[in-house]
Structures are given as C-alpha cells and as structure tokens.
Write an enzyme that holds these catalytic residues in place. Structure first.
Site, PDB file in Angstrom:
ATOM      1  N   HIS A  65       0.782  -1.228   0.055  1.00  0.00           N
ATOM      2  CA  HIS A  65       0.053  -0.054   0.003  1.00  0.00           C
ATOM      3  C   HIS A  65       0.958   1.243  -0.139  1.00  0.00           C
ATOM      4  O   HIS A  65       0.372   2.319  -0.312  1.00  0.00           O
ATOM      5  CB  HIS A  65      -1.079   0.011   1.374  1.00  0.00           C
ATOM      6  CG  HIS A  65      -2.385  -0.093   0.752  1.00  0.00           C
ATOM      7  ND1 HIS A  65      -2.900  -1.104  -0.004  1.00  0.00           N
ATOM      8  CD2 HIS A  65      -3.351   0.955   1.183  1.00  0.00           C
ATOM      9  CE1 HIS A  65      -4.345  -0.677  -0.152  1.00  0.00           C
ATOM     10  NE2 HIS A  65      -4.577   0.610   0.547  1.00  0.00           N
ATOM     11  N   HIS A  83     -11.450   3.832  -6.815  1.00  0.00           N
ATOM     12  CA  HIS A  83     -12.275   4.191  -5.606  1.00  0.00           C
ATOM     13  C   HIS A  83     -13.544   4.399  -6.282  1.00  0.00           C
ATOM     14  O   HIS A  83     -13.653   5.026  -7.079  1.00  0.00           O
ATOM     15  CB  HIS A  83     -11.510   5.515  -4.911  1.00  0.00           C
ATOM     16  CG  HIS A  83     -10.451   5.203  -4.020  1.00  0.00           C
ATOM     17  ND1 HIS A  83      -9.514   6.258  -3.805  1.00  0.00           N
ATOM     18  CD2 HIS A  83      -9.920   4.020  -3.628  1.00  0.00           C
ATOM     19  CE1 HIS A  83      -8.517   5.738  -3.152  1.00  0.00           C
ATOM     20  NE2 HIS A  83      -8.689   4.496  -2.969  1.00  0.00           N
TER      21      HIS A  83
END
Length: 306
Positions: free
Chosen positions: A251, A277
């Site tokens: 990440h 997203h």
C-alpha cells in the site's frame, strides 16, 4: 421505578444488566461500557448531578470535550456513544422524556494521512532487485506494476500472463485490473513497467514455471501463483536492500502513486479512476498529503512564513 427515584448510577446498573442478559453482548463489550459509564457517573457526580432526569445536553457536550482532551480519540468517541445509548435506554424505560445525548456528536478522530514515499525513495526501492537474477526479475516486475499502476497487491497477484501480454503488446499499453467486487478498470501502463514485465516474461518466468502450466503472471519458486503474503515479503526485502526504514508495504506504493500524481498536477477525479475508488471522497485524503507537503515547503522557503 419512576423518574423521581432514578439515579444515574442505578440506571447505569440496569442498562449494563440489560445489554448483558437481554441483548447478550460479549463480556469484554459489557466491561468496556462499564468503564465508560463509570466515567460518566463520576463526571456528573462532580457537578452535583445524581438524578438521570437532571442531565442536559450541556453536560454531555462538556463530557465529550473533556474526554477528547484526556483520552485517545477512539476511546473518547466510544464513551460518548455509551452515554447516548444509556440515555436512549432511559427513554425506553420512561425514566426520562428525551435523550440529552441525541444530538451530541462523538469526537472525530484525527484523519490519518497515508504514508507516501518520496520519489527518490521509490526509485531506490524499484532499483533494489537484482535484474540479473530470475527471482530479482520477478520482484522488479511486481514493484514496477504496483507503483506504475497504483494497483492493490491482490489485483497484481491476480493477473495472468494473457493480461500482461495483451497490455504490453498495445501501441499505447494499458492493463485491465479487477478490483473490489470484481469491478473492472483499465489503467495506462508506463514504459518502465512494460520493460520490467517483458524482461520477466522472456528471461525469468520460463525458469519459474517448473514445468507447470499455471496461467498466473507472477510465480513463486514452486511455479505457483505468487500470494499476497509473498508479495509483502518481496517488498520488505527490497526496502531493506534500498536502505529504507519504517513500515513499507504494497500500500505504500499505492499511496505513493496517488500522491506523486497529485503533486504533478493530476486531477483528483482522474486519480480516483486510476485507483478504482467508488467515491472521490476516498481519494481526497491524498490531497491532504499534498497540502502537508506544500505547507512544509512554504515554511522552509518563505522568508516571512515563521
């Protein structure tokens, strides 16, 4: 019991019994409510309030602010929620007519900014694998894919050889990724990632197959699909080799991808699409990182900033 003889302390005892016996909450949960409501009882007692009907939103708001200054954000928020539920119980039991905590919001925890690596740190990380080595070529392909696309580690590990060859073979390389819920998105693939994939496919993957016919793009030493856990280990090794400290994870590269795009002038909605997203609100946290960087530069550079 009527509101005339309902003390805060007895109401708390009744409520704890209710959530333990009738709602069947876990012992640890009940213990947490007991601690939070014990603080509430003491807080009110210090102000001379013992009757549950005497509590107003003023006391609840003050309790929330006091908790915020004394406790961790999550603990302070949990305490306010416990108070709200206690008084909701008191309303249900007809001990009071309205809940004084109904409109008092729990303290908002500070927003945790993603940890992004600097551009030079990313460069050192990507250059860490030995590209004269079979495993090093695989590791380089993994790292270049993660940073070059901003993909989640699970998305990269799920790629097949056909996905990669279709992407690299285009005049304008682009890669199909499947995110959460199987949602598909297409992202551009830069030249560094393309070169790393091509080198891996030609010089390394044949040696890793171990005679197996696995469709996976990235293989482990046994010729099977590289797992997320193994990908984490790859990044950890590369970070150590690059002399990077701190918690470097897959990440970290995703965060760095987003932050560096925004630093370079990319629109937040473009970054949202690239990251996959569902809401732009999720992506906007990266703009806070950029603002922090701008603030640092301002304070360090402007003659009248301090």
């Amino acid at each position: 019991m009527t509101s005339g003889d309902a003390t805060v302390e007895t109401t708390v005892a009744d409520y704890l019994s209710h959530i333990r016996v009738e709602r069947g909450l876990a012992a640890n949960t009940v213990a947490a409510y007991r601690r939070d409501l014990g603080r509430w009882v003491s807080f009110l007692a210090e102000r001379g309030i013992t009757d549950i009907a005497e509590v107003t939103p003023v006391e609840v708001d003050e309790f929330a602010r006091t908790s915020s200054s004394q406790l961790a954000p999550a603990s302070a928020a949990r305490g306010v929620v416990a108070v709200r539920m206690l008084h909701a119980f008191a309303v249900e039991e007809q001990l009071i007519t309205s809940n004084p905590a109904k409109d008092v919001a729990p303290p908002t925890p500070p927003q945790r900014l993603p940890k992004a690596l600097g551009v030079d740190e990313v460069r050192r990380l990507l250059e860490a694998p030995d590209r004269d080595d079979v495993v090093g070529l695989r590791d380089a392909a993994l790292l270049e894919l993660l940073y070059g696309t901003g993909a989640r580690v699970s998305e990269v590990c799920a790629l097949d050889v056909d996905d990669a060859t279709a992407a690299v073979g285009r005049d304008e390389p682009e890669l199909r990724l499947f995110g959460k819920g199987g949602k598909e998105r297409v992202v551009p693939l830069g030249s560094f990632a393309c070169d790393a994939i091509d080198a891996y496919l030609v010089r390394a993957r044949p040696a890793l197959t171990k005679g197996r016919a696995d469709p996976a793009l990235l293989l482990n030493q046994y010729g099977r699909r590289l797992s997320r856990q193994s990908a984490w280990a790859v990044i950890s090794r590369a970070a150590t080799a690059a002399g990077l400290t701190g918690d470097i994870s897959p990440h970290s590269l995703r965060h760095s991808f987003a932050t560096h795009l925004l630093d370079g002038g990319a629109d937040v909605r473009v970054v949202q699409e690239l990251l996959g997203h569902a809401s732009v609100a999720t992506t906007q946290i990266y703009t806070l990182v950029t603002i922090e960087k701008l603030r640092e530069v301002y304070l360090a550079s402007h003659p009248r900033a301090l």
